[in-house]
Motif scaffolding. Structure first.
Motif, short mmCIF file in Angstrom:
data_model
loop_
_atom_site.label_atom_id
_atom_site.label_comp_id
_atom_site.label_asym_id
_atom_site.label_seq_id
_atom_site.Cartn_x
_atom_site.Cartn_y
_atom_site.Cartn_z
N HIS A 59 29.13 88.80 82.86
CA HIS A 59 29.47 89.70 83.96
C HIS A 59 30.96 89.59 84.26
O HIS A 59 31.56 88.52 84.15
N TYR A 60 31.53 90.74 84.59
CA TYR A 60 32.94 90.77 85.02
C TYR A 60 33.04 91.50 86.35
O TYR A 60 32.38 92.53 86.56
N ALA A 61 33.87 90.98 87.22
CA ALA A 61 34.23 91.74 88.41
C ALA A 61 34.98 92.99 87.98
O ALA A 61 35.60 93.02 86.90
N ASP A 62 34.95 94.02 88.81
CA ASP A 62 35.61 95.27 88.46
C ASP A 62 37.08 95.04 88.13
O ASP A 62 37.64 95.68 87.24
N SER A 63 37.71 94.12 88.83
CA SER A 63 39.14 93.86 88.63
C SER A 63 39.43 93.26 87.26
O SER A 63 40.56 93.30 86.79
N ALA A 64 38.41 92.69 86.61
CA ALA A 64 38.60 92.00 85.35
C ALA A 64 38.13 92.81 84.14
O ALA A 64 38.51 92.49 83.00
N LYS A 65 37.36 93.82 84.38
CA LYS A 65 36.77 94.58 83.27
C LYS A 65 37.85 95.21 82.39
O LYS A 65 38.80 95.80 82.87
N GLY A 66 37.65 95.06 81.09
CA GLY A 66 38.57 95.65 80.14
C GLY A 66 39.81 94.83 79.86
O GLY A 66 40.58 95.14 78.95
N ARG A 67 40.04 93.79 80.67
CA ARG A 67 41.25 92.97 80.48
C ARG A 67 40.93 91.50 80.22
O ARG A 67 41.68 90.83 79.51
N PHE A 68 39.86 91.00 80.81
CA PHE A 68 39.49 89.60 80.66
C PHE A 68 38.28 89.47 79.75
O PHE A 68 37.41 90.35 79.71
N THR A 69 38.24 88.35 79.02
CA THR A 69 37.09 88.05 78.17
C THR A 69 36.68 86.61 78.40
O THR A 69 37.50 85.69 78.23
N ILE A 70 35.42 86.43 78.77
CA ILE A 70 34.89 85.08 78.96
C ILE A 70 34.12 84.68 77.71
O ILE A 70 33.47 85.52 77.07
N SER A 71 34.21 83.41 77.35
CA SER A 71 33.46 82.91 76.21
C SER A 71 33.19 81.43 76.43
O SER A 71 33.75 80.81 77.34
N ARG A 72 32.33 80.88 75.61
CA ARG A 72 32.02 79.47 75.75
C ARG A 72 31.78 78.85 74.39
O ARG A 72 31.31 79.52 73.46
N ASP A 73 32.08 77.57 74.29
CA ASP A 73 31.80 76.77 73.10
C ASP A 73 31.04 75.55 73.60
O ASP A 73 31.64 74.57 74.06
N ASN A 74 29.73 75.63 73.54
CA ASN A 74 28.91 74.54 74.07
C ASN A 74 29.14 73.24 73.29
O ASN A 74 29.00 72.15 73.83
N GLY A 75 29.51 73.36 72.03
CA GLY A 75 29.79 72.17 71.24
C GLY A 75 31.01 71.41 71.75
O GLY A 75 31.11 70.20 71.59
N LYS A 76 31.91 72.15 72.39
CA LYS A 76 33.11 71.54 72.97
C LYS A 76 32.98 71.39 74.48
O LYS A 76 33.94 70.99 75.15
N ASN A 77 31.80 71.75 75.00
CA ASN A 77 31.57 71.61 76.45
C ASN A 77 32.61 72.38 77.26
O ASN A 77 33.04 71.91 78.33
N THR A 78 32.97 73.55 76.76
CA THR A 78 34.10 74.28 77.32
C THR A 78 33.78 75.77 77.48
O THR A 78 33.11 76.35 76.63
N VAL A 79 34.30 76.33 78.56
CA VAL A 79 34.24 77.77 78.80
C VAL A 79 35.67 78.28 78.91
O VAL A 79 36.52 77.62 79.52
N TYR A 80 35.91 79.44 78.34
CA TYR A 80 37.26 80.01 78.32
C TYR A 80 37.31 81.33 79.08
O TYR A 80 36.30 82.03 79.22
N LEU A 81 38.50 81.65 79.54
CA LEU A 81 38.75 82.97 80.11
C LEU A 81 40.06 83.48 79.53
O LEU A 81 41.14 82.98 79.86
N GLN A 82 39.94 84.44 78.62
CA GLN A 82 41.12 85.08 78.05
C GLN A 82 41.53 86.22 78.96
O GLN A 82 40.73 87.14 79.21
N MET A 83 42.75 86.16 79.44
CA MET A 83 43.23 87.17 80.38
C MET A 83 44.40 87.92 79.75
O MET A 83 45.44 87.32 79.44
N ASN A 84 44.21 89.19 79.54
CA ASN A 84 45.24 90.06 78.96
C ASN A 84 45.69 91.10 79.98
O ASN A 84 45.02 91.33 80.99
N SER A 85 46.80 91.73 79.68
CA SER A 85 47.33 92.79 80.55
C SER A 85 47.37 92.35 82.00
O SER A 85 46.92 93.06 82.91
#
Length: 129
Positions: A59-85
């Motif tokens: 899920h993305y808030a309206d302010s983040a749609k189209g610009r942010f990408t969330i992902s996770r690597d459970n093997g690394k116990n990590t969640v990422y947020l790629q923020m563009n534009s």
């Protein structure tokens, strides 16, 4: 104790990019949805994005749609947020938090945020020319 450590913030110009990381310390986040939250100067904390434990429900808030990408690597116990534009209105301190009810889809209302009481220091993002 459930702890998450945020990193990756910085100062960028409008249109720039940053990649935030959220690492679980002392526990395994594999079975939990994780949300990113933002607290802008003088404002309350708001949900930005959420990813389910298996990475499928997002899920993305309206302010983040189209610009942010969330992902996770459970093997690394990590969640990422790629923020563009990035925009000046993205400025704030970014936090991550788990939905402590396991194996749920994302709560797009981010109601798990106010129930969480172990917030980390967050990572500061400043977007300015």
């Amino acid at each position: 104790q459930v702890q998450l450590v945020e990193s990756g913030g910085g100062s960028v110009q409008p249109g720039g990019s940053l990649r935030l990381s959220c690492v679980a310390s002392g526990w395994n986040l594999t079975y939990y949805s994780i949300g990113w939250f933002r607290q802008a100067p003088g404002k309350g904390r708001e949900g930005v994005s959420c990813v389910s434990s298996n990475g499928v429900d997002i899920h993305y808030a309206d302010s983040a749609k189209g610009r942010f990408t969330i992902s996770r690597d459970n093997g690394k116990n990590t969640v990422y947020l790629q923020m563009n534009s990035l925009k000046p209105e993205d400025t704030g301190v970014y936090f991550c938090a788990p939905d402590l009810v396991p194996l749920k889809n994302c709560d797009g209302a981010y109601t798990f945020g106010p129930r969480y009481d172990s917030w980390g220091q967050g990572t500061r993002v400043t977007v300015s020319s």
